[in-house]
Scaffold this motif. Structure first.
Motif, mmCIF file in Angstrom:
data_model
loop_
_atom_site.group_PDB
_atom_site.id
_atom_site.type_symbol
_atom_site.label_atom_id
_atom_site.label_comp_id
_atom_site.label_asym_id
_atom_site.label_seq_id
_atom_site.Cartn_x
_atom_site.Cartn_y
_atom_site.Cartn_z
ATOM 1 N N PHE A 36 0.894 -1.180 -0.043
ATOM 2 C CA PHE A 36 0.016 -0.266 0.153
ATOM 3 C C PHE A 36 1.027 1.259 0.110
ATOM 4 O O PHE A 36 0.595 2.289 -0.581
ATOM 5 N N VAL A 37 1.854 1.151 0.791
ATOM 6 C CA VAL A 37 2.817 2.492 0.870
ATOM 7 C C VAL A 37 3.361 2.599 -0.481
ATOM 8 O O VAL A 37 3.521 3.767 -0.757
ATOM 9 N N VAL A 38 3.963 1.512 -1.159
ATOM 10 C CA VAL A 38 4.817 1.611 -2.409
ATOM 11 C C VAL A 38 3.593 2.212 -3.394
ATOM 12 O O VAL A 38 4.053 2.991 -4.234
ATOM 13 N N THR A 39 2.197 1.700 -3.548
ATOM 14 C CA THR A 39 1.560 2.000 -4.504
ATOM 15 C C THR A 39 1.139 3.486 -4.425
ATOM 16 O O THR A 39 1.047 4.323 -5.381
ATOM 17 N N ALA B 140 -6.334 7.891 5.905
ATOM 18 C CA ALA B 140 -5.387 8.743 6.503
ATOM 19 C C ALA B 140 -4.075 8.576 6.038
ATOM 20 O O ALA B 140 -3.511 9.575 5.588
ATOM 21 N N LEU B 141 -3.502 7.268 6.216
ATOM 22 C CA LEU B 141 -2.127 7.113 5.461
ATOM 23 C C LEU B 141 -1.795 7.163 4.087
ATOM 24 O O LEU B 141 -0.971 7.982 3.571
ATOM 25 N N GLY B 142 -2.989 7.096 3.438
ATOM 26 C CA GLY B 142 -3.109 7.424 1.837
ATOM 27 C C GLY B 142 -2.800 8.832 1.549
ATOM 28 O O GLY B 142 -2.008 9.207 0.703
ATOM 29 N N HIS C 98 0.625 10.773 0.037
ATOM 30 C CA HIS C 98 0.463 11.612 -1.013
ATOM 31 C C HIS C 98 0.648 13.177 -0.737
ATOM 32 O O HIS C 98 1.121 13.862 -1.509
ATOM 33 N N ASN C 99 0.190 13.708 0.392
ATOM 34 C CA ASN C 99 0.575 15.012 0.717
ATOM 35 C C ASN C 99 2.234 15.277 1.080
ATOM 36 O O ASN C 99 2.600 16.067 0.700
ATOM 37 N N VAL C 100 3.003 14.208 1.480
ATOM 38 C CA VAL C 100 4.228 14.336 1.820
ATOM 39 C C VAL C 100 4.924 14.285 0.419
ATOM 40 O O VAL C 100 5.935 15.026 0.222
ATOM 41 N N SER D 290 -1.433 -9.652 -1.449
ATOM 42 C CA SER D 290 -1.781 -9.807 0.137
ATOM 43 C C SER D 290 -2.525 -8.719 0.985
ATOM 44 O O SER D 290 -2.946 -8.794 2.094
ATOM 45 N N LEU D 291 -2.882 -7.605 -0.037
ATOM 46 C CA LEU D 291 -3.709 -6.525 0.776
ATOM 47 C C LEU D 291 -5.340 -7.062 0.950
ATOM 48 O O LEU D 291 -5.733 -7.548 0.220
#
Length: 339
Positions: free
Chosen positions: A64-67, A142-144, A148-150, A280-281
């Motif tokens: 998810f982080v990578v995507t 929230a993490l998405g 994105h904002n970072v 695996s997500l």
């Protein structure tokens, strides 16, 4: 399709109300204050309360982080590189014919890249994820938006600062590299209310503590204002963008390219990456990643571009087009989401 459209329809009705209100001067003059309220108070409270009750202890999938981080970043570089290459080709053709290159249809690579990839993940993405998927997607939503904002609020200013430093422009030329990076990071992350709310929410969600009722109810009431106020604020920004397109000051081709990349190519690439690496997500993580990728261009993108490039007309016009067309493309992206 109809069920999904009905879920997101109220949000776009609010956007339409804001757009209609934008024709009145008294509402247009209040846009800056409304944006400040949403960004500094309502949206942070909304995200904080959502994360405080999210299953943070379950962990965050690396796919998810990578995507969420790599895909829009890579696409932004691709669009910017293509725009830079095209501008050089135009300049060489003009030189070969003994004339100067016309700037009528020229668009700077940076603004075009931002207009093609910077989605409205905060004001629009988080509410839609929670409306469509449910509260179990609060952590993913929230993490998405955080990733994105970072990527854009830190990455773009940093690239611009490094570019100015390399070419000896402004005070960046006299600033050390570490100091430059720290200054950008501090401004975009450490004193950013939305970023702070995500960190606090993650901490509260991970710790076995209960927030006092008075704080929970107060933050909850403040957070309830986030969605309608944010959608209304986005609607207020549409009329100035429309006026720019109608006047002919904005290259329509650039707007169409950016809109196509943002609403079609970015969600499609995200789905392909999820199919390849995200087996695996869980379903809530997959849906959040696709919905975030399918968001129209954020009005914050225009603020960012104006600050670092001085001309946000293409970005504002793309915000207008994508905000309208997203009524159709967001349900389609959700339908195409892998189960």
């Amino acid at each position: 399709m109809l069920e999904i459209a009905l879920l997101v329809a109220p949000l776009f009705v609010l956007l339409g109300i804001g757009m209609a209100a934008g024709f009145a001067q008294r509402f247009r003059s209040a846009q800056a204050g409304l944006n400040a309220f949403v960004f500094n108070f309502a949206l942070p409270a909304f995200i904080l309360m959502a994360l405080a009750e999210a299953p943070v202890s379950d962990g965050v999938p690396l796919a998810f982080v990578v995507t969420s981080f790599v895909v829009p970043g890579a696409l932004a570089f691709a669009v910017g590189g293509a725009a830079r290459l095209w501008s050089r080709v135009r300049a060489r053709r003009a030189a070969a014919h003994g004339r100067g290159a016309s700037d009528a249809s020229a668009v700077a690579p940076g603004p075009l890249a931002i207009a093609s990839t910077y989605g409205n993940v905060g004001y629009l993405g988080v509410p839609i994820v929670l409306s469509v998927v449910g509260p179990q997607a609060a952590l993913a939503a929230a993490l998405g938006q955080l990733l994105h904002n970072v990527l854009f609020m830190v990455g773009y200013p940093l690239l611009k600062a490094l570019q100015h430093r390399r070419h000896g422009v402004d005070e960046a030329a006299k600033t050390g590299l570490f100091e430059l990076v720290w200054r950008v990071f501090t401004r975009a992350v450490l004193v950013n209310p939305v970023m702070i709310s995500v960190v606090l929410g993650l901490i509260l969600g991970a710790l076995p503590v209960t927030m006092p009722d008075v704080f929970r109810e107060s933050l909850g009431m403040l957070g309830q204002a986030a969605v309608p106020a944010a959608m209304f604020a986005v609607g207020l920004s549409i009329k100035p963008a429309f006026e720019g397109m109608r006047s002919g000051a904005v290259p329509v081709t650039a707007v169409l390219i950016a809109s196509t990349v943002k609403l079609a190519i970015l969600p499609a690439v995200t789905i392909v990456v999820l199919l390849a690496f995200g087996a695996s997500l869980g379903s809530s993580w997959i849906a959040a990643a696709v919905i975030m990728a399918a968001m129209p261009v954020s009005s914050t993108a225009s603020i960012l571009v104006f600050e670092y490039d001085g001309d946000a007309r293409v970005t504002s016009a793309t915000t207008l087009v994508t905000s309208v067309v997203a009524v159709i493309t967001i349900p389609l992206a959700i339908l195409a989401t892998p189960a």
